[in-house]
Motif scaffolding. Structure first.
Motif, PDB file in Angstrom:
ATOM      1  N   TYR A  30       0.734  -1.148  -0.188  1.00 22.02           N
ATOM      2  CA  TYR A  30       0.135   0.075  -0.008  1.00 22.02           C
ATOM      3  C   TYR A  30       0.743   1.246   0.002  1.00 22.02           C
ATOM      4  CZ  TYR A  30       1.022   0.653   4.905  1.00 22.02           C
ATOM      5  OH  TYR A  30       1.696   1.101   5.971  1.00 22.02           O
ATOM      6  N   GLN A 130      -4.233   0.471  -2.243  1.00 21.81           N
ATOM      7  CA  GLN A 130      -3.848  -1.128  -1.562  1.00 21.81           C
ATOM      8  C   GLN A 130      -3.833  -2.023  -3.100  1.00 21.81           C
ATOM      9  OE1 GLN A 130      -6.493  -2.061   1.197  1.00 21.81           O
ATOM     10  NE2 GLN A 130      -5.746  -0.593   2.831  1.00 21.81           N
ATOM     11  N   VAL A 140      -8.942   3.316  -0.254  1.00 23.12           N
ATOM     12  CA  VAL A 140      -9.711   3.347   0.864  1.00 23.12           C
ATOM     13  C   VAL A 140      -9.528   4.816   1.416  1.00 23.12           C
ATOM     14  CG1 VAL A 140      -9.439   0.615   1.028  1.00 23.12           C
ATOM     15  CG2 VAL A 140      -7.657   2.439   2.040  1.00 23.12           C
ATOM     16  N   ASN A 144     -10.894   2.437   6.243  1.00 22.99           N
ATOM     17  CA  ASN A 144     -10.397   1.439   5.613  1.00 22.99           C
ATOM     18  C   ASN A 144     -11.649   1.105   4.721  1.00 22.99           C
ATOM     19  OD1 ASN A 144      -8.404  -0.226   4.672  1.00 22.99           O
ATOM     20  ND2 ASN A 144      -9.278  -2.126   5.809  1.00 22.99           N
ATOM     21  N   SER A 146     -13.664   1.028   1.216  1.00 18.40           N
ATOM     22  CA  SER A 146     -13.347   1.126  -0.213  1.00 18.40           C
ATOM     23  C   SER A 146     -14.380   2.230  -0.947  1.00 18.40           C
ATOM     24  CB  SER A 146     -13.698  -0.147  -1.076  1.00 18.40           C
ATOM     25  OG  SER A 146     -13.237  -0.036  -2.504  1.00 18.40           O
TER      26      SER A 146
END
Length: 364
Positions: A30, A130, A140, A144, A146
């Motif tokens: 990431y 990521q 994200v 976290n 999406s």
């Protein structure tokens, strides 16, 4: 003059020494804003600047040709060096074009600082880019959640775990070295999986003996697993259609530039074909280019009387007489300026028809 050259060279060496040096052992899975990259920066990793957790996939500024003059931001299957997704298919850039990750998203600008590709606007700020072990590239936010992912923007390839929904499609590239969007599509409908050329259907999964039908319910999505290809209903449990394949942990389904749909497995160090359709190449539109007649005998493509295969366009039939020039098709406004006194028409011999297949009869 020599001193000026030496000064320029010293500056270039200093600039390169300040660039981040990444190797296969320290690529991250990431990155966070603000991040910029171009091909020059990551030449030692062949353009890669992001890697999935176990190293199965990489995000890379890569090229599809041997000349290495045009580059795409792509996700690559590392073991086979196969591109499975590309961002800027219709707008390849140079080695110095900039790829940027900001809190607003991911984007690519060319040498003139023009945006050639970018993700859409979001309501939340981007916290990270990521690359998952599934091959899915995702943006994200700080929670976290999406915001965007590459699986929802399919190109010409479907991989294990990726879904295609009705209205979505795989779109073939123009050629092996040109990833631009072509005319062939693999489309998902509520009833089937179909191949189309400029809107004309020339193959359906339901016509295949290997496709087992289990239900008449509408198709909700298509997904491939390590053991087969499945068209699922709304509950996601029962397959409307299923095609069983030899088990493999790495499979890709691809619509080739020539309009052939295939599923291949990576076994050992090579790709092995599991499923290829249509088998009859003459059922694929444009097999023999413009005016070519497709035959299941050798040679496959035959030009009508008065024509031969042209040197400039592969498999296209052009007049034998160099003095004859055929106009291109009329445009929507009915402009007939191309139909002038120098245009000569050649009569095709009997038996020549417009394209026809199992779904459409040819017009004489």
């Amino acid at each position: 003059m020599d001193s000026l050259y030496a000064l320029s060279l010293s500056f270039a060496i200093l600039w390169l020494s300040l660039l981040p040096v990444l190797t296969a052992s320290n690529l991250n899975h990431y990155i966070t804003p603000n991040f910029t990259a171009n091909r020059i920066q990551f030449v030692e990793t062949s353009g890669a600047f992001l890697e999935s957790l176990n190293g199965t996939f990489r995000a890379s500024i890569s090229t599809a040709d041997s000349i290495q003059s045009l580059f795409y931001f792509s996700v690559i299957h590392v073991a086979s060096n196969t591109i499975i997704w590309s961002a800027n298919r219709n707008a390849p850039v140079s080695y110095s074009a900039m790829h940027s990750l900001t809190i607003h998203g991911l984007g690519i600008t060319d040498d003139l600082n023009r945006v050639v590709w970018s993700t859409p606007s979001f309501n939340s700020k981007v916290a990270a880019l990521q690359l998952l072990e599934t091959g899915n590239l995702i943006l994200v936010d700080a929670h976290n959640v999406s915001l965007w992912n590459s699986f929802d923007s399919p190109t010409d390839t479907l991989i294990i775990g990726q879904r295609l929904y009705p209205g979505q499609s795989l779109t073939a590239a123009v050629g092996n070295n040109n990833l631009s969007v072509g005319d062939y599509k693999l489309a998902v409908t509520s009833e089937d999986l179909v191949l189309r050329w400029r809107g004309q259907t020339y193959w359906k999964l339901s016509m295949e003996s290997k496709a087992f039908k289990n239900s008449d319910t509408p198709v909700s999505y298509v997904e491939m697993s390590r053991t087969g290809l499945y068209l699922f209903g709304a509950d996601g449990l029962k397959a409307v259609f299923q095609v069983f394949l030899e088990p493999s942990d790495t499979k890709i389904a691809r619509l080739g530039y020539e309009g052939i749909f295939s599923i291949i497995s990576f076994i050992g160090s090579k790709w092995v074909q599991d499923f290829v359709k249509p088998v009859d190449i003459c059922q694929r539109p444009f097999t023999c280019g413009k005016l070519g007649f497709c035959s299941n005998q050798s040679p496959t493509c035959i030009c009508p009387t008065g024509f031969h295969n042209g040197a400039q366009e592969h498999d296209a039939c052009v007049p034998i007489q160099d003095t004859i020039s055929l106009p291109s098709s009329c445009n929507g406004s009915g402009n007939t300026s191309e139909f002038n006194s120098s245009t000569v028409y050649i009569e095709l011999q009997k038996g020549m028809d417009y394209f026809g297949n199992h779904f459409n009869q040819p017009d004489s």
